[in-house]
Design an enzyme around this catalytic site. Structure first.
Site, short mmCIF file in Angstrom:
data_model
loop_
_atom_site.label_atom_id
_atom_site.label_comp_id
_atom_site.label_asym_id
_atom_site.label_seq_id
_atom_site.Cartn_x
_atom_site.Cartn_y
_atom_site.Cartn_z
CG ASN A 89 4.07 -58.90 128.36
OD1 ASN A 89 4.92 -58.19 128.86
ND2 ASN A 89 4.36 -59.84 127.47
CG HIS A 119 -17.33 -40.40 128.50
ND1 HIS A 119 -17.36 -39.68 129.67
CD2 HIS A 119 -16.09 -40.94 128.42
CE1 HIS A 119 -16.18 -39.77 130.27
NE2 HIS A 119 -15.39 -40.53 129.53
CB ALA A 162 -0.87 -58.43 117.72
CB THR A 167 -16.72 -53.73 118.89
OG1 THR A 167 -17.00 -54.59 117.76
CG2 THR A 167 -15.57 -52.80 118.55
CE LYS A 168 -18.68 -59.67 115.94
NZ LYS A 168 -19.42 -59.91 114.72
#
Length: 190
Positions: A89, A119, A162, A167-168
């Protein structure tokens, strides 16, 4: 540095030192893809034209079943692999230097961010980059405004609610939500 050598290095997961040859190659690729994404995003294109431009962006032909609603943003493009029957989308951002693989039948909502770079933590290494791939299984549905972070693998048929921040890794056939995302329930996949 050739594109092949660049991709091999990025897919190795090794540190990218700021101002190194690899880093400079990445900056040059960014300039190339900015031209293509500007072409894609700044006027109307038929679905066939979108597929043709997107194929140039990623450096390989996408299937005729692929669909995308511009605008679309990436700062490399060349480390994206797309399966069949994939829909992306509008207003998605793919930071693909570390590699993004999207399985067949995946639906990606608006404003989704797929980020494959981190970073350095230490201030003197803050400009260095650490690539990790994102792999999305088959039949995955990613809702709007989701962020998926470096190194994440989503199993087949996962639904990401949504606004989630992933993170895993998550196994197949589950619904995940939240910040950070957690399993809400498993899908009965009979």
């Amino acid at each position: 540095m050739t594109l092949e050598n660049f991709l091999k290095y990025m897919n190795s997961g090794k540190e990218v030192v700021a101002n190194s040859d690899v880093h400079r190659c990445m900056i040059n690729l960014t300039q190339e893809v900015l031209k293509l994404t500007s072409e894609l995003n700044n006027k109307y294109h038929t679905a066939e034209e979108v597929r043709k431009i997107f194929s140039k962006i990623i450096g390989k032909k996408v299937d005729d079943s692929f669909a995308l609603f511009p605008p679309f943003h990436t700062n490399c493009g060349k480390n994206i692999t797309i399966g069949k029957d994939v829909f992306i989308n509008s207003n998605c951002q793919f930071q693909d230097q570390g590699g993004i693989k999207i399985g067949d039948g995946t639906l990606i909502g608006p404003n989704v961010v797929l980020a494959t770079l981190n970073h350095g933590i230490e201030p003197e290494k803050r400009g260095n980059l650490y690539p990790k791939p994102i792999e999305i299984g088959k039949g995955v549905w990613i809702g709007g405004n989701v962020s998926i972070l470096p190194g994440v693998t989503l199993g087949d048929n996962v639904i990401v609610a949504a606004g989630a921040v992933v993170t895993k890794n998550f196994p197949p056939n589950c619904i995940i939500a939240g910040v950070p995302a957690k399993i809400l329930k498993f899908i009965d996949n009979k």
